[in-house]
Each structure stands twice: as C-alpha cells, then as structure tokens.
Scaffold this active site. Structure first.
Site, PDB file in Angstrom:
ATOM      1  N   CYS A  18       0.473  -1.294   0.242  1.00 30.95           N
ATOM      2  CA  CYS A  18      -0.005  -0.029  -0.415  1.00 30.95           C
ATOM      3  C   CYS A  18       0.845   1.345  -0.004  1.00 30.95           C
ATOM      4  CB  CYS A  18      -1.316  -0.034   0.977  1.00 30.95           C
ATOM      5  SG  CYS A  18       0.174   0.137   2.916  1.00 30.95           S
ATOM      6  N   ARG A  65      -2.800  -0.770   5.741  1.00 27.25           N
ATOM      7  CA  ARG A  65      -3.770  -1.613   4.695  1.00 27.25           C
ATOM      8  C   ARG A  65      -2.852  -2.574   4.546  1.00 27.25           C
ATOM      9  NH1 ARG A  65      -5.339   1.560  -0.255  1.00 27.25           N
ATOM     10  NH2 ARG A  65      -3.145   2.620   0.474  1.00 27.25           N
ATOM     11  N   ASP A  90      -8.971   3.242   2.086  1.00 27.79           N
ATOM     12  CA  ASP A  90      -7.176   3.426   2.669  1.00 27.79           C
ATOM     13  C   ASP A  90      -8.243   4.288   3.913  1.00 27.79           C
ATOM     14  OD1 ASP A  90      -4.851   4.404   4.440  1.00 27.79           O
ATOM     15  OD2 ASP A  90      -4.463   5.369   2.090  1.00 27.79           O
TER      16      ASP A  90
HETATM   17  P1  4NP Z   1      -1.657   2.357   4.403  1.00 27.42           P
HETATM   18  O1  4NP Z   1      -2.040   4.448   4.700  1.00 27.42           O
HETATM   19  O2  4NP Z   1      -0.967   2.651   2.355  1.00 27.42           O
HETATM   20  O3  4NP Z   1      -2.879   1.931   3.820  1.00 27.42           O
HETATM   21  O4  4NP Z   1      -0.377   3.008   4.835  1.00 27.42           O
HETATM   22  C1  4NP Z   1      -1.468   5.466   4.621  1.00 27.42           C
HETATM   23  C2  4NP Z   1      -0.720   5.818   5.699  1.00 27.42           C
HETATM   24  C3  4NP Z   1      -0.279   7.196   5.630  1.00 27.42           C
HETATM   25  C4  4NP Z   1       0.039   8.186   4.650  1.00 27.42           C
HETATM   26  C5  4NP Z   1      -1.036   7.129   3.587  1.00 27.42           C
HETATM   27  C6  4NP Z   1      -2.059   6.545   3.498  1.00 27.42           C
HETATM   28  N1  4NP Z   1       0.668   8.972   4.731  1.00 27.42           N
HETATM   29  O5  4NP Z   1      -0.152  10.383   3.722  1.00 27.42           O
HETATM   30  O6  4NP Z   1       2.041   9.696   5.193  1.00 27.42           O
END
Ligand code: 4NP
Length: 142
Positions: A8, A14, A115
């Site tokens: 992800c 996720r 997300d």
């Molecule tokens: P992930 O969620 O891709 O499901 O781990 C996110 C975690 C951090 C960020 C964006 C999405 N971020 O912008 O730092």
C-alpha cells in the site's frame, strides 16, 4: 514455498493489516507473507494504532516490531505474488517494475481497498481484507 507481499502507500494501515490477517489464515501452510509501502513517507514507523486495534479486537497475532519499509526492485524479483491494495499502488508497482515483473503484480480486489488513513473506518477495511485474503489463500492453495 510461495512468497506473497501486500503493498500500500504507507505500509502502516492496509498492507500490514492484510499481512497479519493472511498470516493468521495461512497458519500451517508453506507461504511467506510480508508487506511493503510504495512510498518512503512512513519509513521506520510502526503499524497505525487503528490497525493495531483491529488485530486486538479480532484476536489476530501481529508483530509489534513491524516497521514500514518501502518496496524494492529486489522484492519484485523475490516475491511470487505482489498484491497492491488499490489502483494507485498497482500503477506505482508497475512503474518500478518497468515491465519486468508485471505478470506478478495484481490488485487486491477490483475496486481497491479504501484507505482508513483517509476514511477513518478501519472496520470497513478489515471486512474487505478478511474476505479478500480468504480468496487469495484459496487461490494460492489451488
Ligand atoms: P496505508 O495508509 O497506505 O494504508 O498505510 C496511509 C498511511 C500514511 C499515509 C497515507 C496513507 N501518509 O500520507 O503518510
């Protein structure tokens, strides 16, 4: 041994959720399961508290030492199945792959996994990840 990696954007919400749900489902099978980020934004950071709460609520074992790690070209070579959690993850993986490993890169589910970093709804994400992991495991074992 089959080797699977969930990918992800941040590797804190996720993909670690998918990693430990899959590890739970795949207990006893010869399958290696890992997770990675497409970005380095959260590099070195632990699993998001919202995802950790999901593990506790659903009695899923997880590694408290797990830290966000960006996917590398070497990972694309090593893993047999590279599963992006949404369309953008797949596009980023294909960009890294440069056509070389495209046959191993797939999307977790057709419409992607929302997300919870943005939606705040970790339960919704968990339901989709649980159902999806059951399907992926069945496919890996067939
Ligand atoms: P992930 O969620 O891709 O499901 O781990 C996110 C975690 C951090 C960020 C964006 C999405 N971020 O912008 O730092």
């Amino acid at each position: 041994m089959k080797q699977v990696v969930f990918v992800c954007l941040g590797n804190i919400c996720r993909s670690p959720m998918a990693e430990f749900v899959m590890k739970d489902l795949a207990k006893g099978y010869d399958i290696r399961v890992e997770s990675r980020a497409t970005s380095n934004w959260e590099h070195g950071n632990p699993i998001h508290p919202g995802t950790q709460r999901i593990f506790k609520r659903h009695a899923i074992a997880f590694d408290r030492q797990k830290r966000s790690q960006q996917i590398s070209l070497k990972d694309l070579e090593v893993f047999d199945l590279i599963i992006g959690m949404d369309d953008e993850n797949v596009v980023d993986l294909q960009r890294l792959s440069q056509g070389k490993y495209d046959d191993k890169i797939v999307i977790f589910r057709k419409d992607g996994v929302p997300d919870p970093w943005f939606t705040g709804d970790f339960e919704e994400t968990y339901d989709l990840i649980k159902t999806g992991c059951e399907k992926w495991l069945a496919q890996l074992l067939s």
